[in-house]
Scaffold this active site. Structure first.
Site, PDB file in Angstrom:
ATOM      1  CD  GLN A 179      -2.614   1.330   2.538  1.00  0.00           C
ATOM      2  OE1 GLN A 179      -1.996   1.602   3.561  1.00  0.00           O
ATOM      3  NE2 GLN A 179      -3.924   1.144   2.526  1.00  0.00           N
ATOM      4  CE1 TYR A 249      -2.118   7.520   5.741  1.00  0.00           C
ATOM      5  CE2 TYR A 249      -4.440   7.571   6.362  1.00  0.00           C
ATOM      6  CZ  TYR A 249      -3.143   7.166   6.611  1.00  0.00           C
ATOM      7  OH  TYR A 249      -2.865   6.418   7.724  1.00  0.00           O
TER       8      TYR A 249
END
Length: 336
Positions: A179, A249
């Site tokens: 990720q 994010y």
């Protein structure tokens, strides 16, 4: 779901429509086959409780699935669903041994961003347990993109250690994904030498201070960071790259009308707010070049007032689909 409809409503799986039934959209409205709402419960002879998790897995066992009607009307929908879950699947260029994927969740065993034996064993155990794909989280694309000082940063110096991890997972017959992300407003205040960035300047609780809005030059560097991190992951033997487009994010915050207050062509409309995240996705896809799968963890809702909600997230998802750069979306929600 039946409880929400109120007394007298049951949810049943049937092979054929029955005359005189009232669907969920009113009398006479078309209702999809196989899964239907009925206001008249089935006769006691055919009524069956919904299966428990134990019964669902019992039916999933191939030797037991044949001919069983345990826990379902006609038995077939649950067996079919179970077979799909435990049967093979395709994810871009990857062939998965089943459809079970370990999502990216914080492992908590990377002190100072190191690839430890505990991290390797964590994902090896997932593979040994039968999952088709395990996802390593969270891999920052730069020092400024870390969540904390214990976040792993994808640099060339880690390739050897990461190869130990990918080889161990492969030895158990599973695949492994990395990720990749930039923490943005979620980054903690662990380093003044590597400050984080946001779509537009604002106070951040995790950073315990002001996070500045990214300039065009900053954004160009972030795209290059994602490209570099993708190359490191591929060289280390990862089979898939998951881009973090969720939980506020950096890439996710560009989607949010609450967090993206830019007044240039990267803010405002849905098309504008999607521009930078889509640019990053396209850049990573070019690096991947068909060698690995590319997917994204994607926020459907921020869960805050004036934040991202389904009306917009569905349109963002459609734009990502139209670009053709992703093999899959992993849906999630909420804010970090």
């Amino acid at each position: 779901a039946a409880a929400l409809r109120g007394p007298g409503w049951v949810f049943r799986a049937c092979r054929r429509p029955r005359a005189g039934l009232v669907g969920s959209r009113g009398a006479g409205a078309p209702t999809p086959p196989c899964v239907r709402w009925h206001d008249d419960p089935p006769p006691p002879a055919v009524r069956a409780p919904l299966p428990s998790a134990r019964e669902f897995l019992w039916a999933a066992t191939p030797a037991r699935a044949e001919g069983t009607t345990r826990g379902a009307c006609h038995g077939t929908p649950y067996r079919r669903a179970a077979r799909r879950a435990f049967g093979g699947g395709q994810l871009g260029p990857l062939t998965l041994r089943n459809r079970i994927i370990k999502a990216a969740t914080f492992e908590g065993v990377m002190p100072r961003g190191a690839v430890t034996d505990e991290l390797i064993e964590f994902h090896t155990a997932v593979a040994r347990g039968g999952a088709a794909l395990s996802t390593v989280a969270y891999c920052a694309v730069s020092m400024g993109g870390r969540v904390s000082s214990d976040t792993m940063v994808m640099t060339d110096s880690l390739i050897g250690d990461l190869q130990r991890l990918t080889s161990a997972v492969h030895a158990e017959g599973a695949l492994v994904s990395a990720q990749l992300g930039h923490a943005g407003l979620v980054a903690q205040s662990q380093s003044r030498r590597h400050p984080s960035l946001a779509p537009s300047g604002r106070f951040s609780a995790p950073a315990m201070g002001w996070v500045k809005g990214a300039t065009r030059r900053d954004l160009d560097e972030i795209v290059a960071d994602f490209e570099g991190a993708a190359r490191v992951a591929i060289d280390a033997g990862f089979d898939a790259l998951e881009l973090h487009l969720a939980h506020n994010y950096l890439l996710s915050s560009f989607f949010s009308p609450n967090l993206n207050r830019r007044r240039d062509e990267l803010g405002g409309s849905i098309e504008n707010r999607s521009t930078f995240p889509r640019r990053v996705v396209d850049a990573v896809r070019r690096v991947a070049d068909g060698r690995v799968a590319v997917l994204a963890k994607f926020n459907m809702a921020d869960g805050v007032e004036r934040g991202l909600w389904l009306e917009e997230s569905l349109q963002f998802a459609q734009l990502l689909e139209q670009d053709g750069a992703l093999d899959a979306l992993e849906l999630t929600g909420g804010s970090s």
